[in-house]
Design a protein around this motif. Structure first.
Motif, PDB file in Angstrom:
ATOM      1  N   ALA A   1       0.831  -1.204   0.000  1.00  0.00           N
ATOM      2  CA  ALA A   1       0.000   0.000   0.000  1.00  0.00           C
ATOM      3  C   ALA A   1       0.867   1.257   0.000  1.00  0.00           C
ATOM      4  CB  ALA A   1      -0.937   0.001   1.202  1.00  0.00           C
ATOM      5  N   GLN A   2       1.939   1.244   0.769  1.00  0.00           N
ATOM      6  CA  GLN A   2       2.836   2.400   0.837  1.00  0.00           C
ATOM      7  C   GLN A   2       3.448   2.708  -0.528  1.00  0.00           C
ATOM      8  OE1 GLN A   2       1.863   3.725   3.839  1.00  0.00           O
ATOM      9  NE2 GLN A   2       3.982   4.352   4.025  1.00  0.00           N
ATOM     10  N   VAL A   3       3.740   1.691  -1.313  1.00  0.00           N
ATOM     11  CA  VAL A   3       4.388   1.858  -2.611  1.00  0.00           C
ATOM     12  C   VAL A   3       3.377   2.210  -3.706  1.00  0.00           C
ATOM     13  CG1 VAL A   3       5.645   0.602  -4.422  1.00  0.00           C
ATOM     14  CG2 VAL A   3       6.332   0.364  -2.043  1.00  0.00           C
ATOM     15  N   LEU A   4       2.181   1.635  -3.651  1.00  0.00           N
ATOM     16  CA  LEU A   4       1.239   1.732  -4.767  1.00  0.00           C
ATOM     17  C   LEU A   4       0.140   2.771  -4.618  1.00  0.00           C
ATOM     18  CD1 LEU A   4       0.749  -2.107  -5.292  1.00  0.00           C
ATOM     19  CD2 LEU A   4       2.254  -0.567  -6.578  1.00  0.00           C
ATOM     20  N   LEU A   5      -0.214   3.103  -3.379  1.00  0.00           N
ATOM     21  CA  LEU A   5      -1.381   3.955  -3.150  1.00  0.00           C
ATOM     22  C   LEU A   5      -0.997   5.328  -2.621  1.00  0.00           C
ATOM     23  CD1 LEU A   5      -3.722   1.312  -1.470  1.00  0.00           C
ATOM     24  CD2 LEU A   5      -3.533   1.897  -3.912  1.00  0.00           C
ATOM     25  N   ASP A   6      -1.765   6.313  -3.042  1.00  0.00           N
ATOM     26  CA  ASP A   6      -1.605   7.674  -2.541  1.00  0.00           C
ATOM     27  C   ASP A   6      -2.224   7.724  -1.150  1.00  0.00           C
ATOM     28  OD1 ASP A   6      -2.282  10.384  -1.858  1.00  0.00           O
ATOM     29  OD2 ASP A   6      -2.048  10.928  -3.975  1.00  0.00           O
ATOM     30  N   PRO A   7      -1.462   8.099  -0.118  1.00  0.00           N
ATOM     31  CA  PRO A   7      -1.995   8.072   1.247  1.00  0.00           C
ATOM     32  C   PRO A   7      -3.160   9.040   1.479  1.00  0.00           C
ATOM     33  CG  PRO A   7       0.220   9.023   1.208  1.00  0.00           C
ATOM     34  CD  PRO A   7      -0.076   8.531  -0.169  1.00  0.00           C
ATOM     35  N   GLU A   8      -3.235  10.090   0.679  1.00  0.00           N
ATOM     36  CA  GLU A   8      -4.325  11.063   0.858  1.00  0.00           C
ATOM     37  C   GLU A   8      -5.627  10.610   0.236  1.00  0.00           C
ATOM     38  OE1 GLU A   8      -3.266  15.054  -0.167  1.00  0.00           O
ATOM     39  OE2 GLU A   8      -1.309  14.870   0.819  1.00  0.00           O
TER      40      GLU A   8
ATOM     41  N   GLY B   1      -6.101   7.245  -1.227  1.00  0.00           N
ATOM     42  CA  GLY B   1      -6.317   5.804  -1.189  1.00  0.00           C
ATOM     43  C   GLY B   1      -6.367   5.191  -2.579  1.00  0.00           C
ATOM     44  N   SER B   2      -6.204   6.004  -3.600  1.00  0.00           N
ATOM     45  CA  SER B   2      -6.189   5.527  -4.984  1.00  0.00           C
ATOM     46  C   SER B   2      -4.753   5.226  -5.396  1.00  0.00           C
ATOM     47  CB  SER B   2      -6.759   6.602  -5.914  1.00  0.00           C
ATOM     48  OG  SER B   2      -8.096   6.879  -5.578  1.00  0.00           O
ATOM     49  N   PHE B   3      -4.616   4.588  -6.546  1.00  0.00           N
ATOM     50  CA  PHE B   3      -3.283   4.335  -7.065  1.00  0.00           C
ATOM     51  C   PHE B   3      -2.566   5.663  -7.276  1.00  0.00           C
ATOM     52  CE2 PHE B   3      -5.539   0.500  -8.510  1.00  0.00           C
ATOM     53  CZ  PHE B   3      -4.680  -0.471  -8.026  1.00  0.00           C
ATOM     54  N   THR B   4      -1.238   5.667  -7.065  1.00  0.00           N
ATOM     55  CA  THR B   4      -0.466   6.867  -7.349  1.00  0.00           C
ATOM     56  C   THR B   4      -0.545   7.128  -8.848  1.00  0.00           C
ATOM     57  OG1 THR B   4       1.614   5.705  -7.776  1.00  0.00           O
ATOM     58  CG2 THR B   4       1.172   6.367  -5.474  1.00  0.00           C
ATOM     59  N   SER B   5      -0.250   8.355  -9.256  1.00  0.00           N
ATOM     60  CA  SER B   5      -0.302   8.683 -10.677  1.00  0.00           C
ATOM     61  C   SER B   5       0.719   7.859 -11.459  1.00  0.00           C
ATOM     62  CB  SER B   5      -0.088  10.179 -10.903  1.00  0.00           C
ATOM     63  OG  SER B   5       1.130  10.593 -10.341  1.00  0.00           O
ATOM     64  N   GLU B   6       1.874   7.597 -10.859  1.00  0.00           N
ATOM     65  CA  GLU B   6       2.898   6.787 -11.530  1.00  0.00           C
ATOM     66  C   GLU B   6       2.391   5.367 -11.786  1.00  0.00           C
ATOM     67  OE1 GLU B   6       7.415   5.099 -10.776  1.00  0.00           O
ATOM     68  OE2 GLU B   6       6.694   6.736  -9.532  1.00  0.00           O
TER      69      GLU B   6
ATOM     70  N   SER C   1      -0.785   4.449 -11.885  1.00  0.00           N
ATOM     71  CA  SER C   1      -1.916   4.555 -12.812  1.00  0.00           C
ATOM     72  C   SER C   1      -1.465   4.604 -14.262  1.00  0.00           C
ATOM     73  CB  SER C   1      -2.750   5.795 -12.502  1.00  0.00           C
ATOM     74  OG  SER C   1      -3.436   5.613 -11.289  1.00  0.00           O
ATOM     75  N   GLU C   2      -0.341   5.281 -14.515  1.00  0.00           N
ATOM     76  CA  GLU C   2       0.172   5.371 -15.881  1.00  0.00           C
ATOM     77  C   GLU C   2       0.634   4.022 -16.416  1.00  0.00           C
ATOM     78  OE1 GLU C   2       3.143   8.430 -16.125  1.00  0.00           O
ATOM     79  OE2 GLU C   2       1.783   9.923 -15.258  1.00  0.00           O
ATOM     80  N   LEU C   3       1.025   3.120 -15.518  1.00  0.00           N
ATOM     81  CA  LEU C   3       1.505   1.807 -15.934  1.00  0.00           C
ATOM     82  C   LEU C   3       0.382   0.830 -16.260  1.00  0.00           C
ATOM     83  CD1 LEU C   3       4.263   1.186 -13.226  1.00  0.00           C
ATOM     84  CD2 LEU C   3       4.621   1.744 -15.643  1.00  0.00           C
ATOM     85  N   LEU C   4      -0.794   1.097 -15.731  1.00  0.00           N
ATOM     86  CA  LEU C   4      -1.882   0.120 -15.790  1.00  0.00           C
ATOM     87  C   LEU C   4      -3.039   0.583 -16.651  1.00  0.00           C
ATOM     88  CD1 LEU C   4      -1.942  -0.589 -11.970  1.00  0.00           C
ATOM     89  CD2 LEU C   4      -0.941  -2.060 -13.719  1.00  0.00           C
ATOM     90  N   GLU C   5      -3.547  -0.338 -17.439  1.00  0.00           N
ATOM     91  CA  GLU C   5      -4.758  -0.077 -18.186  1.00  0.00           C
ATOM     92  C   GLU C   5      -5.919   0.004 -17.202  1.00  0.00           C
ATOM     93  OE1 GLU C   5      -6.663  -2.425 -21.747  1.00  0.00           O
ATOM     94  OE2 GLU C   5      -4.473  -2.610 -21.763  1.00  0.00           O
ATOM     95  N   TYR C   6      -6.893   0.868 -17.494  1.00  0.00           N
ATOM     96  CA  TYR C   6      -8.026   0.975 -16.589  1.00  0.00           C
ATOM     97  C   TYR C   6      -9.046  -0.115 -16.930  1.00  0.00           C
ATOM     98  CZ  TYR C   6     -11.560   2.674 -13.526  1.00  0.00           C
ATOM     99  OH  TYR C   6     -12.478   2.755 -12.502  1.00  0.00           O
ATOM    100  N   VAL C   7      -9.138  -1.109 -16.044  1.00  0.00           N
ATOM    101  CA  VAL C   7     -10.116  -2.190 -16.207  1.00  0.00           C
ATOM    102  C   VAL C   7     -10.909  -2.388 -14.922  1.00  0.00           C
ATOM    103  CG1 VAL C   7      -8.884  -3.431 -18.006  1.00  0.00           C
ATOM    104  CG2 VAL C   7      -8.377  -3.931 -15.624  1.00  0.00           C
ATOM    105  N   GLY C   8     -10.648  -1.573 -13.951  1.00  0.00           N
ATOM    106  CA  GLY C   8     -11.298  -1.656 -12.646  1.00  0.00           C
ATOM    107  C   GLY C   8     -10.523  -0.765 -11.701  1.00  0.00           C
ATOM    108  N   SER C   9     -10.945  -0.743 -10.469  1.00  0.00           N
ATOM    109  CA  SER C   9     -10.276   0.142  -9.514  1.00  0.00           C
ATOM    110  C   SER C   9      -9.697  -0.605  -8.318  1.00  0.00           C
ATOM    111  CB  SER C   9     -11.254   1.206  -9.014  1.00  0.00           C
ATOM    112  OG  SER C   9     -12.379   0.577  -8.422  1.00  0.00           O
TER     113      SER C   9
END
Length: 153
Positions: free
Chosen positions: A12-19, A21-26, A28-36
């Protein structure tokens, strides 16, 4: 979250924005949007007698396939989490076993993202291709086991 699982907290510390709770922008750019959703493979445990036969990869692949609906990413932090009563390992043995575990996750399609956090996109072609390969290996393993069992007195 840290009290639930150190590995889950680290992911969670590496992948999610602590403010948010969503994926960090970095990420998000790596992943296709197919769900949340985020699926974290926190632990995969096999009884000692079943280890070393390639079962962990095929079983993890099948579990991921069934659980990934609605997920944008699957994450794991490969490594030893439980020695299961085994003797303490020296550092070189520890590193060898952890590298072997990471290699198994990479076979499924996981790629190192950062800080021993590996990511897999549910849309990855590697995931589907490897699932077929692993299923074939499982069939071969089952056949070998049946042959060996039939020769026992």
């Amino acid at each position: 979250m840290a009290e639930e699982s150190e590995e889950l907290y680290a992911a969670a510390q590496v992948l999610l924005d602590p403010e948010t709770g969503s994926f960090t922008s970095e990420v998000s750019e790596l992943l296709e949007y197919v769900g949340s959703a985020l699926l974290v493979m926190d632990r995969v445990t096999l009884e000692p007698r079943w280890r070393g036969h390639g079962l962990a990869s095929v079983l993890a692949s099948e579990a991921i396939h069934r659980l990934m609906v609605g997920c944008r990413a699957v994450a794991c932090s490969p490594g030893i989490t439980d020695l299961g009563g085994r003797h303490p390992m020296d550092r070189s043995e520890w590193d060898r076993v952890n590298a072997k575990i990471a290699k198994g996750w990479e076979r499924i399609g996981f790629r190192l993202y950062r800080d021993n956090t590996y990511l897999l996109s549910p849309t990855s072609q590697d995931l589907e291709e490897q699932r077929g390969v692993l299923r074939g290996q499982l069939v071969e393993l089952g056949s070998a086991w049946r042959r060996a069992s039939s020769t026992l007195p």
